[in-house]
Design an enzyme around this catalytic site. Structure first.
Site, mmCIF file in Angstrom:
data_model
loop_
_atom_site.group_PDB
_atom_site.id
_atom_site.type_symbol
_atom_site.label_atom_id
_atom_site.label_comp_id
_atom_site.label_asym_id
_atom_site.label_seq_id
_atom_site.Cartn_x
_atom_site.Cartn_y
_atom_site.Cartn_z
ATOM 1 N NE ARG B 102 30.184 -0.210 97.748
ATOM 2 C CZ ARG B 102 29.945 0.850 98.516
ATOM 3 N NH1 ARG B 102 29.027 1.737 98.153
ATOM 4 N NH2 ARG B 102 30.608 1.048 99.636
ATOM 5 C CD GLU B 141 31.956 5.310 99.722
ATOM 6 O OE1 GLU B 141 31.987 4.082 99.624
ATOM 7 O OE2 GLU B 141 31.378 5.900 100.642
ATOM 8 C CD GLU B 313 27.908 7.989 100.946
ATOM 9 O OE1 GLU B 313 28.158 7.134 101.813
ATOM 10 O OE2 GLU B 313 27.866 7.742 99.734
ATOM 11 C CD GLN B 362 18.793 -7.025 105.185
ATOM 12 O OE1 GLN B 362 17.906 -7.417 105.908
ATOM 13 N NE2 GLN B 362 19.090 -7.620 104.051
#
Ligand SMILES: [Zn+2]
Ligand SMILES: [Zn+2]
Ligand SMILES: [Zn+2]
Lengths: 647, 647, 647
Positions: B102, B141, B313, B362
């Protein structure tokens, strides 16, 4: 004599005359200028602005100063780089090293050699016979910032030519390097690559030749400048300012073309940055003075590089480039200056006249602050100037009682193929040097092959490749020679000698090293000598010989051999052992021993004995009771020195 | 209020309605969606699949949730990168930073700005007035993964234009940067390169302008998005979620275009990874809570960035990205949430609703496990929701008694030119902050130039470049101001001020710093103040002044000066000293001191006093004996908090 | 039997016959030659010089030696690289890995596969049926120097084809990898990149497939060679020489195409360089022997890779490539040889006949010194040869009492996604292995899916991905199985199983791991078992189960579960715990325990029990009082071994 480095281009012209006047008042003789001024001399290609430099030289000269003019080749201007990007060097990872700081060129760039020739010729033609120009400095700090070696297409091209000249045929190269190993054979010089970026380590012989080539490229670049300067500027001296321990090129060889070896002395940064390795405790203890052997080591090295030598840049206060940049303790700038003089410096030149408040070095102190007031170093320099006047002339520096054979190639050989992570040539030389200095012995650094007659004691920390010429000087030498480990362990092409190490030295030392090993810190093995056990580590050799060992390892095998006047250490020695062993030898040879307290060091110049106190407490001067003191007295104050006449 | 981050595209549509229902049941108000969904919104160039997002928003809205819709610009899809590889950023070593994770874009890519504009416009047009869309988040971010600065051709192009706009003429730039040094002068803006990949360090002024430029590029990219959202989505708020200490761009400036500053709070990873430095012992002791000041520091910083602020978050369990990823101790997720509320957060939003069993994150816990069962954090969030309901409304957060002036540019200046390896702005701010918190003082972070009227005590850990505007706010300020070292030490162009540091601050502090030094750990020098000796290190200044020193170094020189309401520290202070010194000042100013036991921290909100126990043992609440408790009581359990009313 | 590695091309032809004679005299049977000789076999493209190799083979064969002929594909010559630069591999940073050492090729280069096929075919045709050629070695040390994975255009091309074959459709790949996360979705296989050089970490599923692909490319390259050799050289064996722990490709799978697994045993370098991790104290203690489990670990591993196995290269003295290269203690070369034989080696072959005085390995000892004299290792090998003659035949090696399930893919999974910096598969396997060896238990390494019938105790340090085939072998197994942490924690595509870990293993272990955490060194948590507390760290799991825990964490939660014959450790176990726990299990299963003093290890071969003393002091042999000794006696001398018959 004293000098200073000055950048007229950094300051308004109106201030130049006053600066010059104050330099003279301070007692300075020399002023170095111009070495980074290319963009001011040739702001556009072919358009020159000499007027400011004419005026600067005239102003300084009128004030009574002698000008050392630097060639500006360490900083080619941006327009030149943009015209010829192949001037730039390439690092070991293949990245181009760009414009924006300094030393942005490869010594193998053909274009750059031509451009350097052009600008140096123009400068030499214009100022070569100028009455105020006393001498020249070539470029600035060759090799600094890891710039000796470059890995670009221009370098590859030049390396291939160099190999062709060296070997004649590719078969000879293949044989010399042992390229049958791992199918590394070449069919022509055009197939040879640079040794970087291989899958695992390249052939060490390949690397060694690349190191040699790179060293010679620096010397050739310098020689090109020297030849121009000799042609257009007769009767001026030529100097280069070398850096602290920068062994990537052979300074002895380059300096053959110079009149004077300059070097740039920054004891605090060198101590902080492990230019010579210091323990953490030493770094703290000597944070404000530098390690007491670190400047001396270089003085002695550069006196070996050239009998006439200068400190071209003397640290005058805190600098900007180390991890930590403390201020020198009060008096230390004066002490450094006198120590350089004690070791034989012809001139000590401070860097620099005034702290420049901009750009990379804005935190680098000068003799003057950026607000034009004098800084701490100014008053210490002034005191030296006065002292010098009253003490001159100093007696000449004779040869030292001990010679240390120093070899740049040895540094390369062990860097390329250490065989044990801690086997670093610099560190081995450093431990020999510190041991001798702790005994109060003066030391001359000499290259292999130098005349050894003056020396009753010669130490060779290690000399892996022994040339026939070097061997010849030892064959006829009568004095004691102490050989360190791995001496004679390699042929010229970096292979193990057919008769095993020490190869050619077997003429002097009838022994064979049949096995070597390197060990990790913590795996120490005691060496028994003189009834005591001395710790050793890093390196150990198995020796076969009919000679009786002078010292033994724990397993009873020989650790030290002597044949006639030659001694051979089959291990990496610690400083304590060396102090004892070399001390005993020196005593037997009646050399002038002066054991010193911690932090104190001595040095002779003629019949004057200097003592320097790097510790923060007063110390008794290591002088005889009835000594006649020229400076100071029997108590040596902190950060101070004294001089007495040898009895 | 509480919220959650949710990725409908990760889960079967059939589950959306149930997820939404359970969110409401849990007591959540906001749900953030969409910020990484570009490849699902535009799977092929120009082909849009809005239906799923339409449905997701509708489902969430129907359940009573308010949607915060993210623009998906942090993750352009592969087809876009393949069409326009020049979107990708280039790292400092010259390597392209590719697709596959990303933030794979340069803020200076012209193509990418156009593409971002296109997708944001389409989203804003479609959902801008949607009744369930309460607000927008821009991108995700900014600056994370070192993405603020890029070193490619697009960046160079934009940087040259930026310089041209800033300096007008190349002569002005050369003068401002001091490019006469080392012949770094340029003849045109087209000759200026980026400052990376030079042979040795580039001009620090060059770097500083590149840092400034890069910071402004982030703000401009964000502003472009904001303008579109304002146009098509009136009356919706706009937020961005900043990261833990990521100083590469100026958050104060970027946030001028936002309504709300969000930030992403991961106390365990931040402690493990030295986002703010922790000792090894602290990392062990606080492994399951985070350092007790690490979340609070950011709450106070982002409240300074924008009065309306969210935790966008909130860590709900173990995460995946630190070196070590322990589970929070039981109760800590609840405690973190309440601490954010105590510091004034408008919303705390958990990341994320459910752990996704695939791809990079994950191992990142959610409120729910990947098997659709609630995880530990779920029950803690539920408890907060209940508590919030019974305690609402919380009293408003007034100004703190102390302001800390925080400056992003200061971080850049010292990163570019630390002059001593340990001089790190972050660390200096952190030590000031921890000292104030240990005294139980609330702290407001403010940018230089902010209004200071509310504050009786202002601390400025360091402010190297003092703008005229910032100076003006200090000139008229009546409260006590404590200036840290190197304040005022640089001009706007990063040169030493002509009158020496503190330059412009000499209006307030009649003194001159004539010399500075940095020292290695281990070389500590005591500072004598208030009859005691306090260790100092890292940094020391020599001051000339007619003022009498308030504290002195070992050599008697002044270490601390005061002129009227201004105090100046000429050294790097330790936390113990700061606690004593600032404590004494605070006492004299009658500020509300609350010294706390180790692991306990307090924070006021109106007349409510909150105390948080980060230690594993019960602790006495630092409350008056007759305190009236709203939550908890005089014994503060491990990993718990209490609230009482200030007397 | 014994053998040696020999390079006739390094030595004058005149010496070959004498070398061969001395090899036979020494008692050697096999001689490996040719594996780096491409440039000597084909000095120019298409021009072959077979004569020297013909003669070398004939000379060796005439002397009674059996030749193992190496294919020379590890070192393609320079002319081939210059013709086809795309042969070269590219490193993870995008840099081409050049010619000049060895292994300079990518397994995915189409050109190189063709060229390797060509040279191997020519060799096989010429020597395939030669009476003196007993077998073939393919290439040399696949994967050494990090050469398994390459990141160039040829690799990308092959990877895309591999993915297409694996997934069929890009939608299947997107689903399998979870590419909806962060918009990582692809529209075609042509859009997939290699996983290196992303902005932050790439998708771990992407990495895992790239690791699998790279492993298969090595096997395919080897298979191509094997097929040629099988065709032209019937009835000869085929071996490859693997390296110490080099898990980048699956050795079990590659070895399916071989007859014999060779490996290269350098215990000193492996200990120095942490090939298996050793503490600093162990590195010092075992500097001259290697860690006492480090050779044995590999013997047992490679016996698992192939029942017929050789030590193809046995360290005979100091080597050149470690950080430190000490000499083996006296007797250790003999001890290593016997230990290999005790573990079942068919042949131990020394590397190499004679130290080559040039190029990269000039410091690598051989059986002979570069001056043609025998080195220390020669006499130790001679002693082994004599002993072997008097003791032959050795009884056959039966199955060990314990199987350790070793999985290359597990190494990849945890390297790609450790989730805690200390979770390293190698280290976990090592601690299990050392615990079993300290109990005196012999160990067989087996791949997942292997037959387990022979084993009463099976340990699985960790098996994250459990295939249906592997599961099947466990389902029907009656013996005790001990599962380590994270077993069953991932699906084939590296996602968390829908029913949570241990996923498929829930058939055997009715439990669910609902949360995991990793912790830093220093954050240890005691596990209570058998009335004692055992330190644990690194990794901890939260388990939900109806089973009663067999051991508990400090908080009372279960740490160890047992269901029928299956045991599950929900934490990273320390060696002390494993020794106790596995010892108790082994006792209950009546396995032959032989607890050993520090530095001593035992190993059975049929009814012979061998004991080896790695310590520097004599130790009591761990034999019964009435043991009948075949070699040595009840006192085991330093660096020596003994053999007795099991009672
Ligand atoms: Zn004149
Ligand atoms: Zn609706
Ligand atoms: Zn024959």
């Amino acid at each position: 004599m004293l000098g200073v480095c000055y950048y007229p281009e950094h300051w308004p012209r109106e201030r130049w005359a006053e600066d010059a006047r104050r330099m003279r008042e301070l007692g300075l003789t020399y002023v170095r200028i111009g070495e980074f001024a290319w963009s001011r001399l040739e702001p556009d290609p072919g358009c020159f602005t000499w007027a400011w430099l004419d005026e600067a030289i005239e102003t300084l000269g009128q004030a009574g100063l002698k000008v050392v003019l630097g060639t500006p080749t360490a900083t080619p201007p941006k327009w030149l780089i943009d015209q010829h990007p192949d001037i730039l060097a390439v690092d070991q990872e293949g990245r181009v090293r760009g414009f924006g700081s300094r030393r942005h060129y490869s010594f193998s760039s053909r274009v750059y050699c031509e451009e350097a020739r052009r600008i140096v010729t123009l400068l030499a033609q214009r100022y070569g016979q100028h009455p105020h120009v006393a001498g020249w400095q070539t470029d600035n700090e060759y090799g600094c910032h890891d710039t000796t070696r470059s890995y670009g297409p221009e370098d590859l091209r030049a390396f291939r030519l160099w190999l062709q000249a060296r070997y004649g045929s590719i078969e000879a190269l293949n044989r010399a390097w042992g390229n049958v190993f791992w199918s590394m054979e070449y069919r022509s010089f055009g197939e040879v690559d640079l040794p970087n970026q291989t899958v695992t380590e390249a052939n060490p012989a390949h690397w060694l030749d690349f190191y040699r080539f790179s060293s010679e490229q620096v010397a050739a670049f310098n020689r090109m400048q020297v030849e121009i300067l000799r042609a257009y500027s007769p009767e001026r001296f030529i100097v280069h300012n070398f850096m602290g321990y920068t062994p990537d090129f052979d300074h002895f060889k380059l300096a053959q073309d110079l009149d004077i070896a300059g070097w740039d002395s920054y004891p605090l940064g060198f101590t902080d940055m492990d230019v010579l390795p210091c323990s953490e405790a030493e770094k703290v203890r000597y944070a404000r003075t530098g390690h007491p052997d670190i400047a001396a080591f270089h003085h002695d090295l550069y006196r070996g590089v050239k009998p006439r030598w200068w400190v071209m840049e003397q640290q005058p206060g805190p600098v900007n480039w180390a991890h930590h940049n403390p201020a020198p303790a009060p008096g230390v700038v004066r002490m450094w200056t006198w120590e350089a003089l004690a070791h034989g410096a012809e001139v000590v030149s401070y860097f620099r006249w005034r702290q420049f408040p901009q750009a990379q070095e804005q935190f680098h102190a000068g003799l003057n602050r950026p607000d034009f007031e004098p800084d701490v170093g100014f008053s210490e320099a002034a005191r030296v100037a006065e002292e010098l006047q009253s003490l001159s002339p100093l007696p000449p520096s004779g040869p030292a009682p001990v010679a240390l054979v120093f070899d740049y190639e040895a540094d390369w050989v062990y860097r390329i193929q250490p065989q044990g992570r801690e086997f670093i040539y610099r560190d081995l030389v450093w431990v020999f040097y510190k041991a001798l200095r702790a005994l109060g012995l003066d030391v001359d650094f000499v290259p292999p092959g130098a005349r050894l007659e003056p020396y009753r004691l010669v130490v060779v920390p290690s000399l892996p490749v022994v040339s026939e010429a070097a061997l010849e000087t030892f064959r006829h030498h009568q004095g004691v020679v102490v050989w360190g480990p791995r001496s004679g362990s390699k042929t010229e092409f970096l292979s193990i000698p057919p008769t095993l190490p020490p190869g050619r030295l077997q003429d002097l030392l009838p022994l064979r090293v049949t096995r070597v090993e390197s060990t990790r810190p913590g795996l120490s093995e005691p060496v028994r000598w003189n009834g005591l056990e001395w710790p050793s580590g890093v390196w150990k050799e198995w020796v076969e010989s009919d000679l009786p060992p002078q010292a033994t390892f724990g397993d009873g095998k020989g650790a030290l051999y002597r044949h006639q006047n030659h001694h051979y250490l089959a291990f990496w020695p610690g400083q304590d052992f060396l102090q004892s062993y070399l001390g005993a030898l020196a005593k037997s040879l009646d050399l002038p021993l002066h054991p010193v307290p911690e932090g104190v060091r001595v040095r002779r110049r003629g019949d004057w004995v200097f003592a320097f106190n790097y510790s923060g407490q007063p110390q008794p001067a290591p002088a005889p009771t009835n000594a006649r003191f020229l400076v100071g007295g029997p108590t040596l104050e902190a950060y101070n020195f004294c001089i007495w006449k040898a009895g």
